[in-house]
Design an enzyme around this catalytic site. Structure first.
Site, PDB file in Angstrom:
ATOM      1  N   LYS A  45       0.818  -1.215   0.000  1.00  0.00           N
ATOM      2  CA  LYS A  45       0.000   0.000   0.000  1.00  0.00           C
ATOM      3  C   LYS A  45       0.854   1.269   0.000  1.00  0.00           C
ATOM      4  O   LYS A  45       0.369   2.342  -0.369  1.00  0.00           O
ATOM      5  CB  LYS A  45      -0.941   0.000   1.202  1.00  0.00           C
ATOM      6  N   SER A 271      -3.784 -12.597   3.667  1.00  0.00           N
ATOM      7  CA  SER A 271      -4.091 -12.515   2.235  1.00  0.00           C
ATOM      8  C   SER A 271      -2.940 -13.100   1.410  1.00  0.00           C
ATOM      9  O   SER A 271      -3.165 -13.671   0.334  1.00  0.00           O
ATOM     10  CB  SER A 271      -4.391 -11.072   1.822  1.00  0.00           C
TER      11      SER A 271
HETATM   12  C1  PLP Z   1      -3.351  -7.131   3.619  1.00  0.00           C
HETATM   13  C2  PLP Z   1      -4.012  -6.822   2.312  1.00  0.00           C
HETATM   14  N1  PLP Z   1      -4.019  -7.759   1.350  1.00  0.00           N
HETATM   15  C3  PLP Z   1      -4.626  -7.547   0.160  1.00  0.00           C
HETATM   16  C4  PLP Z   1      -5.255  -6.343  -0.105  1.00  0.00           C
HETATM   17  C5  PLP Z   1      -5.942  -6.137  -1.444  1.00  0.00           C
HETATM   18  O1  PLP Z   1      -5.277  -5.195  -2.243  1.00  0.00           O
HETATM   19  P1  PLP Z   1      -6.085  -4.356  -3.331  1.00  0.00           P
HETATM   20  O2  PLP Z   1      -6.982  -3.425  -2.584  1.00  0.00           O
HETATM   21  O3  PLP Z   1      -5.040  -3.616  -4.100  1.00  0.00           O
HETATM   22  O4  PLP Z   1      -6.864  -5.313  -4.169  1.00  0.00           O
HETATM   23  C6  PLP Z   1      -5.269  -5.342   0.863  1.00  0.00           C
HETATM   24  C7  PLP Z   1      -5.972  -4.070   0.628  1.00  0.00           C
HETATM   25  O5  PLP Z   1      -6.274  -3.346   1.548  1.00  0.00           O
HETATM   26  C8  PLP Z   1      -4.628  -5.584   2.089  1.00  0.00           C
HETATM   27  O6  PLP Z   1      -4.618  -4.667   3.077  1.00  0.00           O
END
Ligand code: PLP
Length: 312
Positions: A45, A271
Protein backbone atom coordinates in the site's frame (compact mmCIF):
# COMPACT_ATOMS: atom_id res chain seq x y z
CA UNK A 1 8.99 8.19 -9.05
CA UNK A 2 5.78 9.95 -7.96
CA UNK A 3 7.51 12.26 -5.47
CA UNK A 4 10.73 14.18 -4.97
CA UNK A 5 10.83 13.28 -1.27
CA UNK A 6 14.22 11.49 -1.07
CA UNK A 7 13.23 8.96 1.61
CA UNK A 8 9.99 7.97 -0.12
CA UNK A 9 11.58 7.58 -3.53
CA UNK A 10 14.50 5.57 -2.09
CA UNK A 11 12.47 3.26 0.13
CA UNK A 12 9.13 2.50 -1.56
CA UNK A 13 9.16 -0.23 -4.22
CA UNK A 14 12.14 -2.16 -5.59
CA UNK A 15 11.12 -5.26 -3.62
CA UNK A 16 12.55 -8.78 -4.07
CA UNK A 17 10.90 -11.58 -6.08
CA UNK A 18 11.45 -14.85 -4.21
CA UNK A 19 11.11 -18.36 -5.62
CA UNK A 20 9.16 -20.58 -3.19
CA UNK A 21 10.82 -23.94 -2.55
CA UNK A 22 9.58 -25.91 0.45
CA UNK A 23 5.84 -25.26 0.22
CA UNK A 24 5.60 -26.09 -3.50
CA UNK A 25 5.06 -29.82 -4.18
CA UNK A 26 7.05 -31.70 -6.84
CA UNK A 27 5.63 -31.62 -10.33
CA UNK A 28 4.36 -28.03 -10.07
CA UNK A 29 5.47 -25.02 -12.05
CA UNK A 30 7.69 -22.41 -10.41
CA UNK A 31 5.94 -20.14 -7.89
CA UNK A 32 7.36 -16.65 -7.44
CA UNK A 33 6.39 -14.34 -4.59
CA UNK A 34 6.77 -10.56 -4.89
CA UNK A 35 7.71 -9.76 -1.30
CA UNK A 36 6.12 -6.39 -0.63
CA UNK A 37 6.69 -6.50 3.14
CA UNK A 38 10.01 -4.76 2.37
CA UNK A 39 8.20 -1.45 1.88
CA UNK A 40 8.59 0.95 4.85
CA UNK A 41 5.23 0.16 6.48
CA UNK A 42 5.46 -3.52 5.53
CA UNK A 43 2.86 -3.47 2.75
CA UNK A 44 2.41 -2.77 -0.97
CA UNK A 45 0.00 0.00 0.00
CA UNK A 46 3.00 2.34 0.36
CA UNK A 47 3.18 2.32 -3.44
CA UNK A 48 -0.38 3.57 -3.82
CA UNK A 49 -0.08 6.15 -1.00
CA UNK A 50 2.96 7.75 -2.65
CA UNK A 51 1.29 7.73 -6.09
CA UNK A 52 -2.11 9.10 -4.99
CA UNK A 53 -0.80 11.85 -2.70
CA UNK A 54 2.24 12.69 -4.86
CA UNK A 55 0.17 13.08 -8.02
CA UNK A 56 -2.63 15.00 -6.25
CA UNK A 57 -0.04 17.47 -4.89
CA UNK A 58 1.49 17.82 -8.34
CA UNK A 59 -1.93 18.64 -9.83
CA UNK A 60 -2.70 21.08 -6.99
CA UNK A 61 -5.76 19.08 -5.84
CA UNK A 62 -4.30 19.05 -2.34
CA UNK A 63 -1.83 21.46 -0.75
CA UNK A 64 0.50 21.27 2.25
CA UNK A 65 -1.46 21.77 5.47
CA UNK A 66 -4.56 19.98 4.14
CA UNK A 67 -6.12 16.92 5.76
CA UNK A 68 -6.26 13.56 3.97
CA UNK A 69 -9.19 11.18 4.74
CA UNK A 70 -9.84 7.52 3.92
CA UNK A 71 -11.69 4.49 5.30
CA UNK A 72 -9.32 1.59 5.70
CA UNK A 73 -8.68 -1.87 7.10
CA UNK A 74 -5.38 -0.49 8.30
CA UNK A 75 -2.78 -1.31 5.62
CA UNK A 76 -3.83 1.55 3.36
CA UNK A 77 -4.27 3.68 6.46
CA UNK A 78 -0.79 2.92 7.77
CA UNK A 79 0.71 3.73 4.36
CA UNK A 80 -1.19 7.03 4.18
CA UNK A 81 -0.31 7.82 7.81
CA UNK A 82 3.37 7.33 6.89
CA UNK A 83 3.37 9.20 3.57
CA UNK A 84 1.05 12.15 4.39
CA UNK A 85 3.25 13.92 7.00
CA UNK A 86 6.34 13.55 4.78
CA UNK A 87 4.41 15.56 2.18
CA UNK A 88 3.19 18.17 4.67
CA UNK A 89 -0.31 16.70 5.07
CA UNK A 90 -2.25 15.31 8.05
CA UNK A 91 -4.27 12.08 7.92
CA UNK A 92 -7.58 10.94 9.44
CA UNK A 93 -8.46 7.24 9.14
CA UNK A 94 -11.91 5.72 9.53
CA UNK A 95 -11.28 2.13 10.62
CA UNK A 96 -12.69 -0.59 12.87
CA UNK A 97 -11.89 -2.92 15.76
CA UNK A 98 -12.38 -5.78 13.24
CA UNK A 99 -8.87 -5.11 12.00
CA UNK A 100 -5.57 -5.99 13.61
CA UNK A 101 -4.50 -4.06 16.68
CA UNK A 102 -1.02 -3.64 15.17
CA UNK A 103 -2.47 -1.77 12.19
CA UNK A 104 -4.52 0.57 14.37
CA UNK A 105 -1.49 1.24 16.58
CA UNK A 106 0.76 1.81 13.56
CA UNK A 107 -1.58 4.48 12.20
CA UNK A 108 -1.57 6.23 15.58
CA UNK A 109 2.23 5.90 15.81
CA UNK A 110 2.61 7.78 12.50
CA UNK A 111 0.44 10.53 13.97
CA UNK A 112 -2.90 9.75 12.29
CA UNK A 113 -6.24 10.62 13.84
CA UNK A 114 -8.36 7.44 14.15
CA UNK A 115 -12.14 7.13 14.05
CA UNK A 116 -13.26 3.61 14.97
CA UNK A 117 -16.54 2.02 13.82
CA UNK A 118 -17.51 -0.91 16.08
CA UNK A 119 -17.70 -4.40 14.52
CA UNK A 120 -19.83 -7.34 15.60
CA UNK A 121 -17.49 -9.82 17.22
CA UNK A 122 -14.51 -8.84 15.06
CA UNK A 123 -16.15 -9.90 11.79
CA UNK A 124 -15.59 -7.94 8.58
CA UNK A 125 -19.05 -7.57 7.02
CA UNK A 126 -20.41 -5.56 4.07
CA UNK A 127 -22.50 -3.56 6.58
CA UNK A 128 -19.40 -2.56 8.54
CA UNK A 129 -17.47 -1.55 5.41
CA UNK A 130 -20.47 0.52 4.24
CA UNK A 131 -20.65 2.30 7.59
CA UNK A 132 -16.92 3.14 7.46
CA UNK A 133 -17.29 4.47 3.92
CA UNK A 134 -20.22 6.75 4.81
CA UNK A 135 -18.32 8.21 7.75
CA UNK A 136 -15.25 8.92 5.58
CA UNK A 137 -17.34 10.52 2.83
CA UNK A 138 -19.01 12.83 5.36
CA UNK A 139 -15.59 14.01 6.58
CA UNK A 140 -14.40 14.39 3.00
CA UNK A 141 -17.06 17.04 2.36
CA UNK A 142 -15.37 19.36 4.91
CA UNK A 143 -13.17 22.31 3.81
CA UNK A 144 -9.42 21.63 3.31
CA UNK A 145 -9.96 17.86 3.14
CA UNK A 146 -8.74 15.52 0.41
CA UNK A 147 -10.51 12.18 -0.04
CA UNK A 148 -8.01 9.54 -1.20
CA UNK A 149 -10.73 7.44 -2.84
CA UNK A 150 -8.79 4.16 -2.80
CA UNK A 151 -11.76 2.50 -4.53
CA UNK A 152 -11.95 5.05 -7.34
CA UNK A 153 -8.82 7.09 -7.97
CA UNK A 154 -7.02 6.12 -11.20
CA UNK A 155 -3.76 6.99 -9.39
CA UNK A 156 -4.20 3.80 -7.34
CA UNK A 157 -3.72 1.65 -10.44
CA UNK A 158 -0.87 3.85 -11.66
CA UNK A 159 0.86 3.44 -8.29
CA UNK A 160 1.09 -0.33 -8.78
CA UNK A 161 2.36 -0.29 -12.36
CA UNK A 162 6.03 -0.17 -11.27
CA UNK A 163 5.40 -3.41 -9.30
CA UNK A 164 4.43 -5.13 -12.55
CA UNK A 165 7.41 -3.61 -14.37
CA UNK A 166 9.72 -4.91 -11.62
CA UNK A 167 8.21 -8.42 -11.95
CA UNK A 168 8.76 -8.31 -15.72
CA UNK A 169 12.43 -7.38 -15.21
CA UNK A 170 12.99 -9.87 -12.39
CA UNK A 171 11.60 -12.82 -14.38
CA UNK A 172 13.02 -11.76 -17.72
CA UNK A 173 9.40 -11.64 -18.90
CA UNK A 174 8.73 -15.33 -18.14
CA UNK A 175 5.35 -15.05 -16.39
CA UNK A 176 2.64 -17.49 -17.51
CA UNK A 177 0.13 -16.52 -14.85
CA UNK A 178 -0.34 -13.94 -12.12
CA UNK A 179 -2.92 -14.36 -9.34
CA UNK A 180 -3.88 -12.33 -6.29
CA UNK A 181 -6.73 -11.66 -3.90
CA UNK A 182 -8.67 -8.49 -4.64
CA UNK A 183 -9.84 -5.76 -2.27
CA UNK A 184 -9.94 -2.73 -4.53
CA UNK A 185 -8.31 -4.87 -7.24
CA UNK A 186 -5.72 -2.10 -7.59
CA UNK A 187 -2.60 -4.13 -6.81
CA UNK A 188 -3.42 -7.02 -9.16
CA UNK A 189 -4.69 -4.93 -12.08
CA UNK A 190 -2.02 -2.25 -11.66
CA UNK A 191 0.69 -4.93 -11.71
CA UNK A 192 -0.94 -6.46 -14.81
CA UNK A 193 -0.88 -3.04 -16.52
CA UNK A 194 2.81 -2.71 -15.61
CA UNK A 195 3.51 -6.16 -17.07
CA UNK A 196 1.49 -5.37 -20.21
CA UNK A 197 3.47 -2.16 -20.72
CA UNK A 198 6.63 -4.30 -20.78
CA UNK A 199 5.09 -6.63 -23.36
CA UNK A 200 4.44 -9.43 -20.83
CA UNK A 201 0.87 -10.76 -21.01
CA UNK A 202 0.24 -13.47 -18.41
CA UNK A 203 -3.06 -15.20 -17.68
CA UNK A 204 -4.71 -13.28 -14.81
CA UNK A 205 -6.63 -14.99 -11.98
CA UNK A 206 -8.36 -12.98 -9.22
CA UNK A 207 -8.95 -14.55 -5.80
CA UNK A 208 -11.39 -14.17 -2.91
CA UNK A 209 -12.00 -15.93 0.43
CA UNK A 210 -14.22 -19.05 0.18
CA UNK A 211 -16.08 -17.69 3.22
CA UNK A 212 -17.15 -14.63 1.15
CA UNK A 213 -17.60 -15.80 -2.45
CA UNK A 214 -19.23 -12.60 -3.71
CA UNK A 215 -17.39 -12.47 -7.04
CA UNK A 216 -17.89 -16.14 -7.84
CA UNK A 217 -21.45 -16.69 -6.51
CA UNK A 218 -22.89 -13.20 -5.91
CA UNK A 219 -23.17 -13.77 -2.16
CA UNK A 220 -20.62 -12.35 0.28
CA UNK A 221 -20.24 -13.18 3.95
CA UNK A 222 -18.16 -12.60 7.07
CA UNK A 223 -14.52 -13.69 6.85
CA UNK A 224 -11.15 -12.95 8.41
CA UNK A 225 -8.85 -12.25 5.46
CA UNK A 226 -8.05 -8.59 6.03
CA UNK A 227 -7.89 -6.38 2.94
CA UNK A 228 -9.77 -8.58 0.44
CA UNK A 229 -13.39 -9.71 0.08
CA UNK A 230 -14.74 -6.23 0.74
CA UNK A 231 -18.38 -7.13 0.01
CA UNK A 232 -18.81 -5.33 -3.32
CA UNK A 233 -17.39 -5.55 -6.82
CA UNK A 234 -13.76 -4.36 -6.66
CA UNK A 235 -13.76 -1.21 -8.79
CA UNK A 236 -10.42 -1.87 -10.46
CA UNK A 237 -11.13 -5.52 -11.26
CA UNK A 238 -11.28 -5.79 -15.04
CA UNK A 239 -13.15 -9.06 -15.54
CA UNK A 240 -12.40 -8.93 -19.27
CA UNK A 241 -8.67 -9.20 -18.45
CA UNK A 242 -9.19 -12.07 -15.94
CA UNK A 243 -9.36 -15.66 -17.16
CA UNK A 244 -10.76 -16.92 -13.88
CA UNK A 245 -11.80 -15.96 -10.35
CA UNK A 246 -11.19 -18.56 -7.63
CA UNK A 247 -11.91 -18.97 -3.94
CA UNK A 248 -9.53 -20.15 -1.23
CA UNK A 249 -10.54 -21.37 2.23
CA UNK A 250 -9.30 -18.98 4.92
CA UNK A 251 -8.19 -21.90 7.14
CA UNK A 252 -5.83 -23.07 4.36
CA UNK A 253 -4.57 -19.49 3.97
CA UNK A 254 -3.74 -19.33 7.68
CA UNK A 255 -1.98 -22.69 7.58
CA UNK A 256 0.05 -21.48 4.58
CA UNK A 257 1.12 -18.35 6.51
CA UNK A 258 2.54 -20.61 9.20
CA UNK A 259 4.38 -22.76 6.66
CA UNK A 260 5.76 -19.72 4.79
CA UNK A 261 7.19 -18.37 8.06
CA UNK A 262 8.62 -21.64 9.35
CA UNK A 263 9.78 -23.22 6.07
CA UNK A 264 10.58 -20.30 3.77
CA UNK A 265 11.51 -17.56 6.26
CA UNK A 266 8.71 -15.36 4.93
CA UNK A 267 6.51 -13.79 7.61
CA UNK A 268 3.35 -12.73 5.77
CA UNK A 269 -0.28 -11.75 6.41
CA UNK A 270 -3.37 -13.88 5.71
CA UNK A 271 -4.09 -12.52 2.23
CA UNK A 272 -0.57 -13.59 1.24
CA UNK A 273 -1.22 -17.11 2.55
CA UNK A 274 -4.37 -17.15 0.42
CA UNK A 275 -2.46 -15.94 -2.65
CA UNK A 276 0.20 -18.62 -2.23
CA UNK A 277 -2.40 -21.42 -1.81
CA UNK A 278 -3.96 -20.45 -5.14
CA UNK A 279 -0.59 -19.92 -6.86
CA UNK A 280 0.46 -23.46 -5.92
CA UNK A 281 -2.87 -24.90 -7.11
CA UNK A 282 -2.53 -23.07 -10.44
CA UNK A 283 1.17 -24.01 -10.81
CA UNK A 284 0.16 -27.67 -10.27
CA UNK A 285 -2.43 -27.35 -13.04
CA UNK A 286 0.00 -25.63 -15.44
CA UNK A 287 2.70 -28.19 -14.58
CA UNK A 288 6.50 -28.25 -14.62
CA UNK A 289 8.19 -25.56 -16.67
CA UNK A 290 5.45 -22.99 -16.05
CA UNK A 291 5.94 -19.80 -14.04
CA UNK A 292 3.30 -18.41 -11.67
CA UNK A 293 3.68 -15.09 -9.82
CA UNK A 294 1.73 -13.94 -6.80
CA UNK A 295 2.00 -11.11 -4.29
CA UNK A 296 3.07 -11.03 -0.64
CA UNK A 297 0.82 -8.12 0.22
CA UNK A 298 2.09 -7.39 3.70
CA UNK A 299 4.15 -8.50 6.68
CA UNK A 300 3.02 -11.06 9.24
CA UNK A 301 4.34 -8.73 11.95
CA UNK A 302 0.98 -6.94 11.62
CA UNK A 303 -0.90 -10.04 12.78
CA UNK A 304 1.14 -11.37 15.73
CA UNK A 305 -1.30 -10.27 18.44
CA UNK A 306 -4.24 -11.74 16.49
CA UNK A 307 -2.71 -15.19 16.98
CA UNK A 308 -2.07 -15.89 13.27
CA UNK A 309 1.12 -17.78 14.04
CA UNK A 310 0.02 -19.39 17.32
CA UNK A 311 -0.10 -23.17 17.08
CA UNK A 312 -2.28 -25.06 19.52
C1 PLP B 1 -3.35 -7.13 3.62
C2 PLP B 1 -4.01 -6.82 2.31
N1 PLP B 1 -4.02 -7.76 1.35
C3 PLP B 1 -4.63 -7.55 0.16
C4 PLP B 1 -5.26 -6.34 -0.11
C5 PLP B 1 -5.94 -6.14 -1.44
O1 PLP B 1 -5.28 -5.19 -2.24
P1 PLP B 1 -6.09 -4.36 -3.33
O2 PLP B 1 -6.98 -3.42 -2.58
O3 PLP B 1 -5.04 -3.62 -4.10
O4 PLP B 1 -6.86 -5.31 -4.17
C6 PLP B 1 -5.27 -5.34 0.86
C7 PLP B 1 -5.97 -4.07 0.63
O5 PLP B 1 -6.27 -3.35 1.55
C8 PLP B 1 -4.63 -5.58 2.09
O6 PLP B 1 -4.62 -4.67 3.08
Amino acid sequence: MFTTDPFLSASVGGTPLVRLEEVVPDGCGTVWLKVESGNPTGSYKDRMAVAVLGRALERGEVKPGDRVVEFTAGSTGTALAFVAPRLGLSFTAVSSDAFSEEKLRSMRAYGAELIIEASEDGAITPELVGRMKNRAQKLAAEEGTFYVDQFGSPDVLIGYEPMGAEIADQTGGAVDLICAGVGTGGALMGAVNGLDAKGVRPVVVALEPAQSPLLTTGVGGPHRVEGIGVGFEPPFLDRTRCTDIRTVDEALAIEMCRRLAAEEGLLCGISTGLNVCAAIELAAELGKGSSVVTLACDSGLKYLSGGLFDRS
